[in-house]
Structure formats: C-alpha cells, structure tokens
Design a protein around this motif. Structure first.
Motif: not given
Length: 77
Positions: A27-29, A34-38, A49-55, A59-68
């Motif tokens: 959520g922080g990412i 979102w605040n710095n979007r063009k 959302f797709v960009l944030v998942v890639k970021r 840095k971390h493990e794969p993102w598996n918490y889309i629904r939560p």
C-alpha cells in the motif's frame, strides 16, 4: 461438527499480522506511485497497480495478496 477448532486463535492472528505487514508495504508503494503519477489520459488505477506489483516483486517476494488488498484498501483503519 463436534470437533475442536481447526486453527487456534494464535495461528490465525499470526497469519493476519504477516499478511497485514506485506499489504502495508504494498500500500505504501502504491500510494507513492499514485501521488507521483504523471497526468496521462489513459492512465488509471489498473496500470498503476501493474507497475506497483512489478516494483514490489523486485524488492520482495511475489505478490499473492491481491484479493485481501482489495478488501482492506476500502476499509477504514
């Protein structure tokens, strides 16, 4: 079913704490992106959302918490 509970309170709360921490990082990412979007006509919540998942996955493990994340994002703190 006249049996003991499948999971203890501690096991459920520890899983939630772990999940909540990861969702908080994500959520922080997302908020930073979102605040710095063009300002672009075609850019929306989905593309960010797709960009944030890639970021997050770099840095971390794969993102598996889309629904939560979608559920918790709409809730008050």
């Amino acid at each position: 079913m006249q049996r003991e509970p499948y999971r203890l309170v501690h096991s459920v709360s520890s899983k939630f704490r772990e999940m909540n921490h990861k969702i908080g990082l994500f959520g922080g990412i997302f908020q930073y992106a979102w605040n710095n979007r063009k300002v672009v006509k075609n850019e929306d919540d989905e593309t960010i959302f797709v960009l944030v998942v890639k970021r997050y996955t770099t840095k971390h493990e794969p993102w598996n918490y889309i629904r939560p994340y979608e559920i918790l994002r709409k809730c008050e703190k």
